[in-house]
Motif scaffolding. Structure first.
Motif, PDB file in Angstrom:
ATOM      1  N   GLN A  21      -1.422   5.770  -2.902  1.00 51.07           N
ATOM      2  CA  GLN A  21      -2.765   5.113  -2.392  1.00 51.07           C
ATOM      3  C   GLN A  21      -3.193   5.992  -1.100  1.00 51.07           C
ATOM      4  OE1 GLN A  21      -1.082   0.905  -2.952  1.00 51.07           O
ATOM      5  NE2 GLN A  21      -3.340   0.671  -3.396  1.00 51.07           N
ATOM      6  N   ARG A  22      -2.139   6.441  -0.064  1.00 49.91           N
ATOM      7  CA  ARG A  22      -2.718   6.703   0.966  1.00 49.91           C
ATOM      8  C   ARG A  22      -1.787   8.041   1.495  1.00 49.91           C
ATOM      9  NH1 ARG A  22      -5.031   2.520   5.080  1.00 49.91           N
ATOM     10  NH2 ARG A  22      -5.995   4.293   5.812  1.00 49.91           N
TER      11      ARG A  22
ATOM     12  N   TRP B 212      -2.836  13.137  -7.143  1.00 46.84           N
ATOM     13  CA  TRP B 212      -3.337  11.694  -6.876  1.00 46.84           C
ATOM     14  C   TRP B 212      -4.612  11.705  -6.340  1.00 46.84           C
ATOM     15  CZ3 TRP B 212       1.904  12.312  -5.593  1.00 46.84           C
ATOM     16  CH2 TRP B 212       2.909  11.699  -6.446  1.00 46.84           C
TER      17      TRP B 212
ATOM     18  N   GLN C  29      -6.996   9.849  -6.214  1.00 43.64           N
ATOM     19  CA  GLN C  29      -7.534   8.439  -5.632  1.00 43.64           C
ATOM     20  C   GLN C  29      -6.938   8.063  -4.179  1.00 43.64           C
ATOM     21  OE1 GLN C  29      -5.427   8.704  -7.812  1.00 43.64           O
ATOM     22  NE2 GLN C  29      -3.655   7.297  -7.144  1.00 43.64           N
ATOM     23  N   ALA C  30      -6.004   8.928  -3.946  1.00 44.79           N
ATOM     24  CA  ALA C  30      -5.349   8.507  -2.321  1.00 44.79           C
ATOM     25  C   ALA C  30      -6.375   9.045  -1.286  1.00 44.79           C
ATOM     26  CB  ALA C  30      -4.147   9.516  -2.260  1.00 44.79           C
TER      27      ALA C  30
ATOM     28  N   VAL D 297       0.796  -1.147  -0.095  1.00 50.01           N
ATOM     29  CA  VAL D 297       0.075  -0.138   0.116  1.00 50.01           C
ATOM     30  C   VAL D 297       0.579   1.123   0.057  1.00 50.01           C
ATOM     31  CG1 VAL D 297      -1.951   1.272   1.294  1.00 50.01           C
ATOM     32  CG2 VAL D 297      -1.941  -1.044   1.117  1.00 50.01           C
ATOM     33  N   SER D 298       0.975   1.943  -1.088  1.00 49.18           N
ATOM     34  CA  SER D 298       1.975   2.956  -1.212  1.00 49.18           C
ATOM     35  C   SER D 298       1.278   4.003  -0.413  1.00 49.18           C
ATOM     36  CB  SER D 298       2.017   3.439  -2.609  1.00 49.18           C
ATOM     37  OG  SER D 298       0.716   3.832  -3.342  1.00 49.18           O
TER      38      SER D 298
END
Length: 307
Positions: A60-61, A82, A84-85, A31-32
């Motif tokens: 991602q986070r 990003w 979607q993060a 999970v980046s």
């Protein structure tokens, strides 16, 4: 053993930034994620650093140990890059982020800036969060900020300590500025860190370190001095906030420095609570003079210049 001799977990990169922008922990496998995002004037650089670490993979986070401006000032830029993060913040300020209450978030009282960002979830102390390839424990770490957390990975015994512990101390205890006793909370947080027995500490500012025992001893000595003399902490806080702003400005006419000091609410609180026996303008001038004496700033004509 020096920290350089202790390798980071293979899914983690530690980016040491300096004192205006908090350090970044970037997870590049699994999970980046990025933990803490620096100050807003460095937001473009933060995005570039994260991009370079991820090498084309999506983020991602976004995780914030707490919401001081030097730890979340890059959130908005990262969210734009990003979308979607998912953004996870330390507990206690969720409503303030939703309402964008700059007083509750400390940006107006400190005279600092932070672009508005969105949050998706709250980090809950006592739970785990997936970062990279591992689960990281979330622990409450009040003191510096009442809502701050630290993150611990037990297999590698790596601690992301934010401003709860640096190699040479810890961050300003902001609740004390507002008249809320918090030195005991600092002590309790240091006890939590000692019980975790980290092998490697990734602080919010400064280099990674592994001599945790010495760092804890240094922090406790510093805390004891503040407990014995709260005005010492108040003066330290006043000078740190001014030096931090000078890092942002780099240079500014002294008249504008004085204007900023007079307009920044925390200085009014500190003066009223600890230094009311001094003329306000003279106290402001003494803070500038203290920075000059310490070598943190220099005066050239009517300009104050960062050093």
């Amino acid at each position: 053993m020096p920290a350089s001799a202790l390798p980071l977990p293979p899914d983690l990169q530690f980016i040491e930034r300096g004192w205006l922008s908090a350090n970044n922990a970037v997870f590049v496998r699994g999970v980046s994620a990025v933990v803490d995002t620096g100050y807003c004037i460095h937001a473009e650089q933060t995005v570039s650093l994260v991009e370079a670490s991820l090498q084309g993979a999506p983020l991602q986070r976004i995780v914030n140990t707490h919401l001081h401006s030097d730890h979340c000032g890059g959130n908005a830029a990262l969210q734009q890059r990003w979308p979607q993060a998912r953004t996870s913040i330390a507990p206690g300020h969720a409503q303030a982020v939703i309402d964008w209450d700059e007083n509750q978030l400390s940006y107006r009282p400190t005279g600092q800036d932070c672009p508005r960002f969105q949050m998706d979830e709250v980090l809950q102390p006592g739970t785990d969060i997936q970062l990279g390839e591992q689960r990281w424990q979330c622990h409450a770490a009040p003191g510096h900020d009442p809502h701050s957390v630290i993150l611990f990975e037990p297999a590698s015994r790596t601690l992301i300590s934010a401003d709860a512990l640096w190699e040479n101390g810890f961050g300003v205890v902001f609740p004390e500025i507002e008249g809320t006793a918090a030195f005991d909370e600092v002590a309790a947080t240091l006890d939590v860190i000692e019980r975790l027995q980290p092998r490697l500490v990734l602080p919010g500012h400064g280099s990674a370190f592994s001599d945790v025992g010495t760092a804890l001893h240094t922090a406790r000595q510093r805390l004891e001095r503040f407990v014995q003399s709260p005005e010492r902490h108040a003066l330290y806080a006043a000078k740190v906030l001014l030096k931090y702003k000078l890092l942002e400005w780099q240079q500014l006419p002294l008249a504008q420095v004085q204007t900023w000091l007079a307009a920044t609410p925390y200085y009014g609180l500190l003066h009223q609570r600890y230094f009311a026996d001094q003329d306000l303008a003279q106290w402001h001038a003494s803070l500038v003079a203290d920075l000059e004496r310490s070598g943190a700033a220099r005066r050239e004509g009517t300009m104050l210049i960062n050093q």
